[in-house]
Design a protein around this motif. Sequence first.
Motif, PDB file in Angstrom:
ATOM      1  N   GLY A  85     -49.974  45.175  57.613  1.00  0.00           N
ATOM      2  CA  GLY A  85     -49.304  45.645  58.817  1.00  0.00           C
ATOM      3  C   GLY A  85     -48.005  44.885  59.022  1.00  0.00           C
ATOM      4  O   GLY A  85     -47.941  43.672  58.789  1.00  0.00           O
ATOM      5  N   PHE A  86     -46.975  45.590  59.439  1.00  0.00           N
ATOM      6  CA  PHE A  86     -45.632  45.009  59.530  1.00  0.00           C
ATOM      7  C   PHE A  86     -45.029  45.375  60.876  1.00  0.00           C
ATOM      8  O   PHE A  86     -45.097  46.533  61.323  1.00  0.00           O
ATOM      9  N   GLY A 148     -46.366  50.490  59.416  1.00  0.00           N
ATOM     10  CA  GLY A 148     -46.174  50.346  60.853  1.00  0.00           C
ATOM     11  C   GLY A 148     -45.566  51.610  61.437  1.00  0.00           C
ATOM     12  O   GLY A 148     -44.995  52.434  60.717  1.00  0.00           O
ATOM     13  N   VAL A 149     -45.709  51.770  62.735  1.00  0.00           N
ATOM     14  CA  VAL A 149     -45.074  52.887  63.430  1.00  0.00           C
ATOM     15  C   VAL A 149     -43.602  52.550  63.627  1.00  0.00           C
ATOM     16  O   VAL A 149     -43.260  51.487  64.148  1.00  0.00           O
ATOM     17  N   ALA A 150     -42.729  53.463  63.168  1.00  0.00           N
ATOM     18  CA  ALA A 150     -41.272  53.231  63.199  1.00  0.00           C
ATOM     19  C   ALA A 150     -40.922  51.960  62.435  1.00  0.00           C
ATOM     20  O   ALA A 150     -40.052  51.180  62.849  1.00  0.00           O
ATOM     21  N   ASP A 227     -50.127  44.328  67.151  1.00  0.00           N
ATOM     22  CA  ASP A 227     -49.288  45.372  66.566  1.00  0.00           C
ATOM     23  C   ASP A 227     -49.362  45.346  65.046  1.00  0.00           C
ATOM     24  O   ASP A 227     -49.427  46.397  64.393  1.00  0.00           O
ATOM     25  N   ALA A 228     -49.355  44.142  64.470  1.00  0.00           N
ATOM     26  CA  ALA A 228     -49.437  44.038  63.011  1.00  0.00           C
ATOM     27  C   ALA A 228     -50.836  44.395  62.509  1.00  0.00           C
ATOM     28  O   ALA A 228     -50.991  45.096  61.498  1.00  0.00           O
ATOM     29  N   PHE A 229     -51.873  43.919  63.193  1.00  0.00           N
ATOM     30  CA  PHE A 229     -53.244  44.286  62.810  1.00  0.00           C
ATOM     31  C   PHE A 229     -53.438  45.801  62.865  1.00  0.00           C
ATOM     32  O   PHE A 229     -54.089  46.394  61.995  1.00  0.00           O
ATOM     33  N   ALA A 230     -52.885  46.452  63.903  1.00  0.00           N
ATOM     34  CA  ALA A 230     -53.056  47.899  64.062  1.00  0.00           C
ATOM     35  C   ALA A 230     -52.379  48.661  62.933  1.00  0.00           C
ATOM     36  O   ALA A 230     -52.910  49.675  62.452  1.00  0.00           O
ATOM     37  N   GLY A 231     -51.218  48.200  62.473  1.00  0.00           N
ATOM     38  CA  GLY A 231     -50.536  48.888  61.377  1.00  0.00           C
ATOM     39  C   GLY A 231     -51.381  48.932  60.118  1.00  0.00           C
ATOM     40  O   GLY A 231     -51.488  49.980  59.455  1.00  0.00           O
ATOM     41  N   GLN A 232     -52.013  47.794  59.780  1.00  0.00           N
ATOM     42  CA  GLN A 232     -52.857  47.771  58.571  1.00  0.00           C
ATOM     43  C   GLN A 232     -54.097  48.632  58.751  1.00  0.00           C
ATOM     44  O   GLN A 232     -54.491  49.387  57.852  1.00  0.00           O
TER      45      GLN A 232
END
Length: 686
Positions: A85-86, A148-150, A227-232
């Motif tokens: 996640g980024f 990631g989103v955007a 936010d980073a955890f959610a991206g992954q």
Amino acid sequence: MSSKHRSTGTARIEPAVRVASTVHVHEDISPSIQILCDAMTEARINRARDRPPVFIAGTYESAELAMQLFSDYYTTVQGSPGPVGFDTETSSPFIPRKGTGVSLVQIATKDVCLIFQAYRITEQNTKPERFPPRLKAFLEDKDQILAGVAASGDATELRSSYGINCGGVVNLEKIAKEKKVLAASLADLDNMFGYPGREVVKTKAILKWNWDSPTLDPKWIWYAAKDAFAGQAIYENMMQGTFKIGHVPYAQLFPYSDEQETDEIATFLTRTLAKGKQTTMGTVESLISKQYPRFQKMYQPEERVDHSKRFTKLLVKNGILIVDQDNNTGASSHAPDSPLTHKQERNIPVSLAGKPFSAIAITPAGMAYLSKKFFRGRVVDLSAVMGKVGAAAQDPDGQGSSAELDQDQEDLRLFLRHATMWDRPHKLAALVSMYIGELTSEETQRIVQHEKMRRMSQLSISESGNTSTASNSVESGASAEDCPEPTPLERSQYPKAEVDRVKATTTWQKFINRMKHKGLLENDRHLVQLAPGVEQRMASLFEKGSMASPQPSQEGDLQSTSTPTSTSASSISKGNLESKKSISKRLSKMDKKRSPKPSSPTPSDGSSSFSGPSSPSSSMEHRKAYHSKPHHTIQPYPRPSFPEKKSRGSRSSPTSPASTPSPAAASSPTTSWTTKSPQMGSSEAL
């Protein structure tokens, strides 16, 4: 966004399925991840959270050590970290900064998250070459997926800040669109594919968080890490088609019947379109299909079109949308027995049922209701309000200029001048922008008028060669309307309209707050709208026929009718709002009371002391002084004709010398009446 309540409409409806907004899960750390955490701790890298582990690096040395341990562990255990996640965080413009650039860089696997304070490491971006080399190599690796989103926007900010060219950037919203997932934001995608216990909750408080601070609040750190955890998690679960534990589709969470859905769509259209404003069936269908929030969360794009057509027809059937039969060119151009084509159906003119508030408010009776209810009986000139842009407020008592008017009168003028803003709800920022736009338009019009007059003067000078002749020709009847419209090239050379945006914003926000305090406006979540009781009350008055919309003339002024039974804005005085009583009724009522008092002194010759207009009667002087003031630009009412009653002697004959008006009275804009009764001495009678 919490799933406890639905997101549209005004009513609050509990969901059909109870779902906890946050699932508290005790996360265990595997033995191998514990080895990585112990190594990070021995390297003196700050551990900001235990479960799940979150580490933050604020120096160049700690950032290099963290990336070395991170890469060595995942290369040894599983060959590579896999998709990570980024995300990035940057302080808002409300936070004072010495430099520019991204504040934090976050990368996360399923088990651990690393946060790098890039702004501090590069010494407020004054030394971008100090960006950690190992982190730079990791981000620029084209085989490393950064989800990631955007995420492409975050990569662009990194490139502009530190010259980092991120390699394997993946935008999750694009993948969701390809897989026909009915979600696009990070919070919605996390609600469908995220990990329980790591729910993403967006807040406006982030605008006040200083991400450049040496010591970050634990709440801020957990916000950035999620936010980073959610991206992954979203990338991994969406690619596998695995939904989050406990996820319930929106249609099952909030099931609506057709009647409930129709009411909800009607509320949405009321917020989007003004009542009474004509549009087409195709426009309504497009609004519902593309902007109605519930359809965005329940149906695919091709399904939204079919549902929008069906509910548009239901709105017409229920009387919420009114078909304009007079202008229905689409229905009249086809054969009566043949069905309408799709294009003809979309071109059918329709409008929302009801009358726009602005059409009701800008009437004498509408202003009377608002003035008496909210503005302490103050009045303004409706002809100036409805006239050209930039019309100033009028003082009905002639006691001062518009700058000297009291606050209530100025607020009433502003409220009526911008009445179209209250036809539907708006955001406060949108209201401010509309107000500044109107001020700019007024200033632009003033500049154009000035330039037209200057151009006419120059043309007259060039033709006559005499400056005095040119100025006389302009003053003798020429106006800016006689001058041709400027070309785009000429208009581009005009001075630009300048408006003090800070002052205008402050003025308008204070005005909105005063209207809220009076109970005229209210906040519905993030929207500013008219108080429901006010709109319903004025709409009911309009339906009963007690309000009539004025018809503006060519000059923009309100023209009075030829009968003495109507009421104009000039008949509404500051302390006496009798808009529902006509002048003839009041005069006839007073005519019944015209009986001479026994105690009134009578001259020896038998003539009345109130017989002539030049008499020193306080009644006649009061009336002349009242009617001689230039109250409004509305034309005065014609003089009513009363039957002559010689037996009462209450009114002198029109041919008698006593009733002949003096030159001063003849020049008055209204007619002076001759009477014996001292009850006519008060100016409030009119």
